[in-house]
Design a protein around this motif. Structure first.
Motif, mmCIF file in Angstrom:
data_model
loop_
_atom_site.group_PDB
_atom_site.id
_atom_site.type_symbol
_atom_site.label_atom_id
_atom_site.label_comp_id
_atom_site.label_asym_id
_atom_site.label_seq_id
_atom_site.Cartn_x
_atom_site.Cartn_y
_atom_site.Cartn_z
ATOM 1 N N SER A 178 37.021 54.506 52.704
ATOM 2 C CA SER A 178 35.916 53.704 53.231
ATOM 3 C C SER A 178 34.591 54.405 53.005
ATOM 4 O O SER A 178 34.513 55.638 53.033
ATOM 5 N N GLU A 180 37.580 45.728 49.409
ATOM 6 C CA GLU A 180 36.743 44.829 50.194
ATOM 7 C C GLU A 180 35.290 45.289 50.149
ATOM 8 O O GLU A 180 34.979 46.407 50.521
ATOM 9 N N SER A 231 31.622 45.298 51.738
ATOM 10 C CA SER A 231 31.169 45.114 53.126
ATOM 11 C C SER A 231 29.684 45.429 53.301
ATOM 12 O O SER A 231 29.210 45.581 54.416
ATOM 13 N N ASN A 252 37.265 39.737 49.751
ATOM 14 C CA ASN A 252 36.675 40.080 51.040
ATOM 15 C C ASN A 252 36.570 38.822 51.893
ATOM 16 O O ASN A 252 36.876 37.712 51.433
ATOM 17 N N GLU A 253 36.158 38.998 53.129
ATOM 18 C CA GLU A 253 36.054 37.884 54.070
ATOM 19 C C GLU A 253 34.611 37.629 54.498
ATOM 20 O O GLU A 253 34.358 37.060 55.553
ATOM 21 N N ALA A 288 31.918 49.532 51.208
ATOM 22 C CA ALA A 288 33.205 48.973 50.791
ATOM 23 C C ALA A 288 34.356 49.697 51.471
ATOM 24 O O ALA A 288 34.203 50.827 51.962
ATOM 25 N N ASN A 289 35.502 49.020 51.497
ATOM 26 C CA ASN A 289 36.729 49.597 52.032
ATOM 27 C C ASN A 289 37.871 49.349 51.067
ATOM 28 O O ASN A 289 37.907 48.311 50.384
ATOM 29 N N CYS A 330 43.679 46.398 48.708
ATOM 30 C CA CYS A 330 42.607 45.413 48.546
ATOM 31 C C CYS A 330 41.258 46.106 48.627
ATOM 32 O O CYS A 330 40.968 46.807 49.604
ATOM 33 N N LEU A 346 41.950 40.640 56.547
ATOM 34 C CA LEU A 346 41.510 42.027 56.461
ATOM 35 C C LEU A 346 40.938 42.491 57.790
ATOM 36 O O LEU A 346 41.165 43.636 58.215
ATOM 37 N N GLN A 347 40.209 41.619 58.461
ATOM 38 C CA GLN A 347 39.625 41.969 59.752
ATOM 39 C C GLN A 347 40.720 42.315 60.763
ATOM 40 O O GLN A 347 40.625 43.291 61.504
ATOM 41 N N ASN A 390 27.154 41.565 50.690
ATOM 42 C CA ASN A 390 28.102 42.090 49.702
ATOM 43 C C ASN A 390 27.425 42.378 48.361
ATOM 44 O O ASN A 390 28.038 42.247 47.297
ATOM 45 N N ILE A 422 43.875 35.928 49.743
ATOM 46 C CA ILE A 422 44.291 37.320 49.597
ATOM 47 C C ILE A 422 45.807 37.401 49.422
ATOM 48 O O ILE A 422 46.313 38.190 48.604
#
Length: 814
Positions: free
Chosen positions: A499, A516, A518, A550-551, A503-504, A514, A485-486, A522, A703
């Motif tokens: 966004s 995510e 953030s 998410n990452e 979150a995104n 997805c 994702l990054q 989180n 993912i």
């Protein structure tokens, strides 16, 4: 119910014809047993062999056993396997996985190597002994079997001398880092005669089935991570002695403020063992031809003195630190290297450290620390500059790719940034100029790279990420199965569909979006809940399905506890009621979405994080997922649908009115009331999983696999679940639960307030004040959750628990 998602047949495995269905490990020490355990974690049956003991233990004598008794002859491997379940999260994902390991000895069971597809030698770090074991393996292995050695630095080619051509083609180094379950790094070291196809297959297999981050290292002393890591520790020690820094000061500088673990330098050495570190350093010193490098890896006298005194770190009871127990509890002492005496470890305060602490994000922290001039940032710079230059000097010798070097340090030493990533962060051009001004010699290739107009080793632009490789930028090799994702966000803002601050919603291709998280940690707040609603609308109109992943370091630590506490202390009950209603509504929107939803949690997934996963059609747990409804730990109960989903699942497994579901209700009650968290994704699957849920070994593939699951559901003609109804156990079931809780209270296991919380939870899980067998709706159960939550958050003792958790990071018993 599925367990581990089988990825063995994907990718290169089909093309090569290679396969691994059974393995053998020779050597049942800490590393050998750990490797066997991780093979078992991956579903691979494993034979574990060790030597035959030469003497009896007192217990064996008492039992009338002899040296010929199988129990005695298998003792070493059997004891290692028997100890695995008790070791918990350090070794096995589930205790029952120990059944996949068969213990034996190298005299009676060596013939069973003929059945193994992969044989791993993990005996003592001596070349002559390893050569003897490899000769035995060669006499028994089948021609197609892979053979590898787990060594931290002995030459692969030297080990393979005098072995046959077929053996050498199938032989390579596989350097696991300890503990094998938790450490991501696996260095694969091909020998000069290793078949490239074997190297490619083993790389693919270890990434997919074992979940490892694999780097290709060259056959040089200590390979990649230990070579650079050992160098960095020795440089740090020398800078410390030259600058008169204390043990605490060095650890304050070489820890999180530089993107390193909290154990920093000296706590790490104590954990590893100072004697072990000496062995690793000597391996380089003894085997490199360059005299200057030999000097660099010559261990300072103070470390030799520590080992001579037996102060080897934790295993020796003391090292650079020493823990003592006093009347007021334990105290940590640190060693004064000048006097060799211990004194209370003090906290280090400095403007550079405070600047780093105030900054947000690791890159900002490092910049803030190094950008604030004092003696601590000077120490950080003096260590870093030498490590960066050394890594650059070794490029081509220990590895061909800067990416492999960076990955090795991040995965093997838990650095946030590898050396070349760190160099980019600090500014390549200006730091090289400063290094030269300070008298250091920068490698020629680095200066040539800058002279060619390049200002960084890595570059992100349209089309992906690129890195330096032999004088030019080359695209970073990412497998299709690794969706970052990054990287997607960095390559193009067009990938971000929607966004907000927490979150995104990101386009991950093939018509799948997805969601995510953030926010800090989180944690779920109004911003994430708003993005969930927006995501449902967007996916309903324009996408084939939704992934929730998410990452972050952790998937989600739960709802925003601080916000809840502030509202409660202000008496804003309507606001809290609205927040809970919005949370429940958002989860129901996910569940009712007409497109498939797949959640891919990882690491800590707690409270509201669990409730964000349960509405999904499928959950793909990463193997290291610590999953649990933990709200009782702060005096609350799950109110975002966690209790409701639990009741629905149990009821669904007991459709018959006469079916006894009380046993499952009891188990769920204990699990939630005790705030139990899974120790792995496999245990999470057992605790909360449904029929189609599964476990993934490699976190980098989460993912991608979730996206594939979405597409598979969509192609199969997905229809959303119908509104759920649950048959509940009612008053009778609640009485059973309360009776159990009352017994625990009378026995002193829980407090009066714990009993109150348990009673509230019992009422929800059994459907409230209704007759046994009553069928209730989802909304009915959600209302019970909300009412119980509101009643508890108004209690002073709950607010005390919430405040204690926020301040101390651990639950309060009141």
């Amino acid at each position: 119910m599925s367990s581990t998602l089988n990825l063995e047949t994907a990718g290169g495995h089909r093309k090569t014809g290679h396969h691994i269905t059974k393995a053998a490990v020779i050597g049942s020490g800490v590393m050998g047993c750990g490797i066997a355990a991780h093979l078992a974690n991956a579903g691979i049956p494993c034979l574990l062999l060790d030597i035959v003991p030469t003497s009896l233990t007192p217990e064996e004598v008492k039992a009338g056993l002899t040296l010929e008794s199988p129990k005695v002859r298998n003792r070493l491997a059997s004891a290692a396997v028997a100890g695995l379940p008790g070791a918990g999260s350090a070794t096995l994902y589930r205790p029952l996985f120990a059944e996949r390991i068969t213990p034996g000895n190298i005299e009676d069971h060596l013939h069973q190597l003929k059945e193994a597809d992969w044989i791993i030698e993990v005996v003592t770090e001596r070349l002559d002994i390893k050569q003897q074991i490899l000769a035995l393996i060669e006499s028994l292995r089948k021609p197609s079997a892979f053979v590898s050695t787990n060594t931290s630095g002995i030459s692969i080619n030297a080990m393979a001398q005098n072995r046959s051509e077929d053996f050498r083609r199938h032989f390579l180094g596989t350097h696991f880092f300890n503990p094998p379950r938790h450490m991501k790094l696996l260095e694969i070291i091909p020998g000069s005669d290793t078949d490239p196809g074997v190297t490619a297959f083993m790389t693919e297999f270890c990434q997919r089935r074992l979940g490892k981050g694999v780097v290709l290292a060259k056959d040089t002393p200590n390979f990649i991570a230990n070579r650079i890591g050992t160098y960095g520790l020795l440089v740090t020690l020398r800078e410390m002695l030259a600058g008169g820094y204390t043990v605490e000061e060095v650890d304050a500088v070489t820890g999180p403020v530089l993107g390193r673990p909290k154990s920093a330098t000296f706590r790490t050495l104590d954990l590893v063992g100072i004697d072990t570190f000496l062995h690793v350093a000597r391996n380089v010193s003894d085997h490199v031809p360059d005299g200057a490098e030999k000097d660099i890896f010559t261990v300072p006298d103070v470390m030799l003195e520590l080992v001579s005194r037996g102060w080897t770190g934790e295993k020796g009871g003391q090292g650079f630190y020493k823990k003592i127990k006093g009347e007021n509890g334990s105290q940590i002492l640190s060693l004064n290297l000048s006097t060799m005496e211990y004194h209370p470890a003090g906290k280090v305060k400095a403007s550079s450290l405070e600047a780093a602490k105030a900054a947000k994000g690791i890159r900002s922290k490092i910049r803030a620390f190094l950008g604030t001039e004092d003696r601590y940032s000077a120490l950080g710079w003096n260590v870093l500059k030498q490590v960066l230059i050394y890594a650059a000097e070794k490029l081509g010798e220990i590895a061909d790719s800067i990416q492999d070097i960076d990955h090795a340090m991040k995965w093997g030493f838990n650095w946030e940034l590898g050396p070349f990533e760190m160099w980019d962060l600090m500014g390549l051009v200006k730091t090289v100029q400063r290094m030269e001004e300070e008298g250091l010699t920068v490698p020629v290739w680095v200066k040539a790279w800058i002279a060619a107009g390049n200002e960084s080793f890595y570059q992100v632009r349209e089309g992906g990420t690129f890195h330096y490789f032999k004088g030019e930028y080359r695209g970073v090799e990412e497998k299709p199965e690794h969706i970052s994702l990054q990287a997607l966000k960095a390559q193009s803002r067009n990938m971000i569909i929607r966004s907000n601050s927490g979150a995104n919603l990101i386009d991950i291709g093939d018509g799948v979006a997805c969601l995510e998280f953030s926010s800090p940690n989180n944690a779920i707040g109004a911003d994430i809940l708003s993005m969930i609603s927006q995501s449902v609308e967007e996916v309903r109109a324009n996408y084939r399905g939704l992934v929730i992943a998410n990452e972050g370091r952790n998937f989600c630590v739960g709802a925003n506890l601080m916000l809840m506490l502030m509202e409660a202390q202000s008496g804003e009950w309507d606001e809290i009621d609205e927040m809970i209603t919005q949370f429940q509504s958002s989860m129901m929107k996910l569940k009712r979405l007409e497109k498939p939803v797949v959640a891919a949690p990882h690491r800590m997934t707690l409270g509201g994080g669990v409730e964000a996963c349960l509405p999904a059609d499928r959950i793909l747990f990463q193997a290291e997922t610590y999953f649990g409804l933990v709200e009782t730990g702060v005096g609350l109960i799950p109110a975002g649908g966690g209790c409701k989903e639990t009741v629905l699942q149990i009821s669904g497994r007991h459709p018959d009115r006469d079916s006894d579901m009380q046993r499952e209700i009891n188990k769920a009650f204990e699990m939630i009331a005790m705030a139990k968290t899974s120790s792995s994704g496999h245990e999470a699957l057992e605790m909360y999983g449904r029929r189609h849920d599964a476990v993934l070994m490699n976190p980098d593939y989460r993912i991608y696999e979730a996206k594939q699951a979405v597409l598979a559901l969509e192609r199969a003609g997905y229809t959303p679940p119908r509104p759920g109804r649950a048959r509940v156990s009612g008053r009778d079931g609640r009485a059973v639960l309360q009776m159990g809780a009352l017994g625990m209270k009378h026995s002193g296991y829980i407090s009066d307030y714990d009993y109150l919380i348990a009673s509230k939870l019992a009422g929800i899980l059994t459907g409230g004040d209704v007759p046994a067998g009553t069928v209730v709706s989802e909304q009915y159960l959600l209302d019970l959750e909300r009412e119980a939550f509101l009643s508890l958050i108004g209690e002073a003792k709950t607010q005390q628990r919430m405040q204690h958790m926020l301040a101390k990071g651990k639950p309060l018993r009141n």
